[in-house]
Scaffold this motif. Structure first.
Motif, mmCIF file in Angstrom:
data_model
loop_
_atom_site.group_PDB
_atom_site.id
_atom_site.type_symbol
_atom_site.label_atom_id
_atom_site.label_comp_id
_atom_site.label_asym_id
_atom_site.label_seq_id
_atom_site.Cartn_x
_atom_site.Cartn_y
_atom_site.Cartn_z
ATOM 1 N N LYS A 47 -3.704 -2.653 -11.176
ATOM 2 C CA LYS A 47 -2.455 -3.411 -11.199
ATOM 3 C C LYS A 47 -1.318 -2.491 -10.785
ATOM 4 O O LYS A 47 -1.092 -1.455 -11.408
ATOM 5 N N VAL A 48 -0.624 -2.850 -9.722
ATOM 6 C CA VAL A 48 0.506 -2.060 -9.248
ATOM 7 C C VAL A 48 1.751 -2.478 -10.024
ATOM 8 O O VAL A 48 2.177 -3.633 -9.966
ATOM 9 N N LEU A 49 2.337 -1.537 -10.748
ATOM 10 C CA LEU A 49 3.501 -1.804 -11.582
ATOM 11 C C LEU A 49 4.810 -1.499 -10.872
ATOM 12 O O LEU A 49 5.839 -2.107 -11.168
ATOM 13 N N ALA A 50 4.786 -0.530 -9.955
ATOM 14 C CA ALA A 50 5.995 -0.149 -9.223
ATOM 15 C C ALA A 50 5.595 0.581 -7.954
ATOM 16 O O ALA A 50 4.515 1.170 -7.866
ATOM 17 N N THR A 51 6.480 0.525 -6.968
ATOM 18 C CA THR A 51 6.266 1.207 -5.693
ATOM 19 C C THR A 51 7.540 1.958 -5.332
ATOM 20 O O THR A 51 8.637 1.400 -5.426
ATOM 21 N N GLU A 52 7.385 3.223 -4.921
ATOM 22 C CA GLU A 52 8.538 4.034 -4.540
ATOM 23 C C GLU A 52 8.263 4.728 -3.217
ATOM 24 O O GLU A 52 7.278 5.456 -3.078
ATOM 25 N N ARG A 53 9.127 4.521 -2.259
ATOM 26 C CA ARG A 53 9.028 5.200 -0.970
ATOM 27 C C ARG A 53 9.662 6.577 -1.115
ATOM 28 O O ARG A 53 10.862 6.720 -1.327
ATOM 29 N N THR A 62 2.801 3.251 -8.927
ATOM 30 C CA THR A 62 2.565 3.353 -10.364
ATOM 31 C C THR A 62 1.593 2.247 -10.743
ATOM 32 O O THR A 62 1.858 1.068 -10.468
ATOM 33 N N VAL A 63 0.457 2.623 -11.348
ATOM 34 C CA VAL A 63 -0.616 1.652 -11.546
ATOM 35 C C VAL A 63 -1.182 1.744 -12.962
ATOM 36 O O VAL A 63 -1.001 2.730 -13.678
ATOM 37 N N SER A 64 -1.901 0.697 -13.336
ATOM 38 C CA SER A 64 -2.689 0.707 -14.560
ATOM 39 C C SER A 64 -4.009 0.000 -14.272
ATOM 40 O O SER A 64 -4.142 -0.714 -13.273
ATOM 41 N N THR A 65 -4.982 0.230 -15.147
ATOM 42 C CA THR A 65 -6.297 -0.396 -15.003
ATOM 43 C C THR A 65 -6.946 -0.498 -16.371
ATOM 44 O O THR A 65 -6.799 0.426 -17.196
ATOM 45 N N PRO A 66 -7.681 -1.575 -16.640
ATOM 46 C CA PRO A 66 -8.383 -1.666 -17.922
ATOM 47 C C PRO A 66 -9.488 -0.624 -18.073
ATOM 48 O O PRO A 66 -9.948 -0.374 -19.186
ATOM 49 N N SER A 67 -9.885 0.018 -16.990
ATOM 50 C CA SER A 67 -10.877 1.086 -17.080
ATOM 51 C C SER A 67 -10.317 2.313 -17.782
ATOM 52 O O SER A 67 -11.084 3.162 -18.253
ATOM 53 N N PRO A 75 1.320 4.767 -17.625
ATOM 54 C CA PRO A 75 0.781 4.408 -16.310
ATOM 55 C C PRO A 75 0.469 5.629 -15.459
ATOM 56 O O PRO A 75 0.991 6.724 -15.675
ATOM 57 N N LEU A 76 -0.388 5.421 -14.476
ATOM 58 C CA LEU A 76 -0.830 6.478 -13.581
ATOM 59 C C LEU A 76 -0.092 6.399 -12.258
ATOM 60 O O LEU A 76 0.392 5.342 -11.852
ATOM 61 N N LYS A 77 -0.043 7.534 -11.578
ATOM 62 C CA LYS A 77 0.557 7.592 -10.251
ATOM 63 C C LYS A 77 -0.527 7.786 -9.199
ATOM 64 O O LYS A 77 -1.481 8.542 -9.402
ATOM 65 N N VAL A 78 -0.358 7.114 -8.086
ATOM 66 C CA VAL A 78 -1.191 7.331 -6.907
ATOM 67 C C VAL A 78 -0.244 7.552 -5.733
ATOM 68 O O VAL A 78 0.543 6.660 -5.380
ATOM 69 N N HIS A 79 -0.280 8.753 -5.157
ATOM 70 C CA HIS A 79 0.560 9.084 -4.007
ATOM 71 C C HIS A 79 -0.270 8.911 -2.732
ATOM 72 O O HIS A 79 -1.392 9.414 -2.651
ATOM 73 N N VAL A 169 -7.770 1.314 -1.826
ATOM 74 C CA VAL A 169 -7.242 1.984 -0.635
ATOM 75 C C VAL A 169 -7.789 1.344 0.637
ATOM 76 O O VAL A 169 -7.044 1.087 1.597
ATOM 77 N N ASP A 170 -9.081 1.062 0.659
ATOM 78 C CA ASP A 170 -9.676 0.469 1.860
ATOM 79 C C ASP A 170 -9.138 -0.927 2.146
ATOM 80 O O ASP A 170 -9.091 -1.355 3.308
ATOM 81 N N ARG A 171 -8.739 -1.656 1.110
ATOM 82 C CA ARG A 171 -8.169 -2.986 1.303
ATOM 83 C C ARG A 171 -6.715 -2.927 1.740
ATOM 84 O O ARG A 171 -6.243 -3.781 2.500
ATOM 85 N N ARG A 172 -5.999 -1.921 1.281
ATOM 86 C CA ARG A 172 -4.548 -1.870 1.504
ATOM 87 C C ARG A 172 -4.164 -1.130 2.784
ATOM 88 O O ARG A 172 -3.118 -1.421 3.391
#
Length: 355
Positions: A47-53, A62-67, A75-79, A169-172
């Motif tokens: 789940k994407v909670l926020a996006t920052e350029r 900024t993401v979260s996951t039930p895993s 929340p976690l960050k993915v750059h 990533v492969d979908r986006r």
């Protein structure tokens, strides 16, 4: 790779290692409760909670996951660093390098402490840098935890990184969505993660590299003992959970340790390009002005021994690898940049030729 100018975590680690030594000496210790059922492990779980350029090439999600149950609170960050001209070439697909951080590191160390953006500029490559810790704590050690009854609840880091994130990533993005266009690298604890993930999922990653990584936690007897103490110290001293939450008790859960240890399952990497970057821990001239140098020397020397254990395992299995070992090099960021600068041309050649 640990924060080179902070020694507080080392004190916590030593305290945890004392606890761990007692636990290792007590083979009758209770086995953790069975893990809760894992999440579905699909891209949709993220789940994407926020996006920052951040800049022209870099976006932070900024993401979260039930895993990872705690990601609902922290929340976690993915750059994601895109190649130059990505938007101008809508029909082009690009290979992906996943980069994993180390103990007490947030994902952005690959951007702030290692010159990833500069070194990848002009290369047709997507770089994905996910968190492996909650806000720079001790980290999850890149596995689905055996004990999911700790204060962190469901802790399925491997599911998040290797299944959910890769699919997301492969979908986006326009990726080369197979092992020929996918590589993974990690630094320090992340080096264990990259090598373990590549060995456990050989159909997913065609190339793997470790920078000063803990690449053997079980195959070599001395490395097994050292890794158990190190991991337990991180868990108790930095994460405030029981010492063997990720892998289970080293005695009663030995099979789980082996199944996640790169050295023990190195045969699964026989068709994967492997690059190992390690140093003996000797300081260079610029290290001598760093007050943290004794700690960074000791940590690099410890992890160098882990690399030697992995090397022995790979040699015994007849698995080919590229050995990049130097005498000078401590567990400091400048050597992560040194390793990445050397590795990227080799990686791009792999993406072009498959070797």
């Amino acid at each position: 790779m640990e924060r080179p100018r902070s020694t507080a975590w080392i004190a916590a680690l030593l305290a945890g290692m004392m606890t761990a030594a007692i636990a290792v000496a007590a083979p009758g210790a209770a086995t953790p409760s069975p893990p809760r059922p894992a999440a579905a492990g699909t891209a949709a779980a993220i789940k994407v909670l926020a996006t920052e350029r951040v800049d022209a090439r870099t976006t932070t999600y900024t993401v979260s996951t039930p895993s990872l149950e705690m990601s609902a609170k922290v929340p976690l960050k993915v750059h994601v660093v895109l190649p130059n001209g990505y938007a101008r070439h809508p029909d082009r697909r690009y290979p992906v390098l996943y980069a994993l951080p180390g103990t007490s590191n947030k994902a952005d160390v690959w951007l702030n402490n290692i010159d990833t953006a500069r070194l990848t500029a002009g290369r047709p490559l997507i770089v994905v840098i996910p968190d492996g810790t909650y806000d720079g704590d001790g980290g999850g050690f890149y596995t689905d935890w055996v004990d999911q009854t700790t204060s962190r609840g469901v802790a399925n880091w491997e599911t998040f990184h290797t299944r959910e994130l890769v699919g997301w990533v492969d979908r986006r993005f326009r990726t080369v969505a197979d092992r020929s266009g996918r590589a993974i690298v990690g630094i320090s604890q992340g080096g264990f993660g990259s090598m373990s993930y590549a060995a456990r999922h050989p159909a997913r990653y065609g190339a793997v590299a470790s920078f000063s990584g803990a690449v053997d936690i079980y195959y070599g007897e001395q490395c097994r003992i050292g890794a158990a103490l190190l991991i337990a110290g991180i868990m108790t001293g930095l994460n405030q959970v029981q010492p063997f939450a990720p892998f289970g008790d080293p005695v009663t859960n030995a099979a789980n340790w082996r199944s996640r240890d790169p050295g023990s399952i190195v045969g699964r990497l026989s068709d994967t390009r492997i690059d190992l970057y390690t140093a003996a821990g000797l300081p260079g001239r610029t290290d001598l002005v760093d007050p943290a140098v004794p700690g960074t020397m000791a940590m690099e020397a410890l992890l160098h021994h882990s690399n030697l254990c992995f090397k022995k395992a790979a040699d015994a299995a007849g698995v080919r690898y590229y050995w990049h070992s130097r005498l000078v090099g401590t567990h400091a960021w400048r050597y992560g940049t040194r390793s990445l600068a050397d590795y990227l041309p080799r990686l791009m050649n792999f993406f072009r030729s498959g070797r």
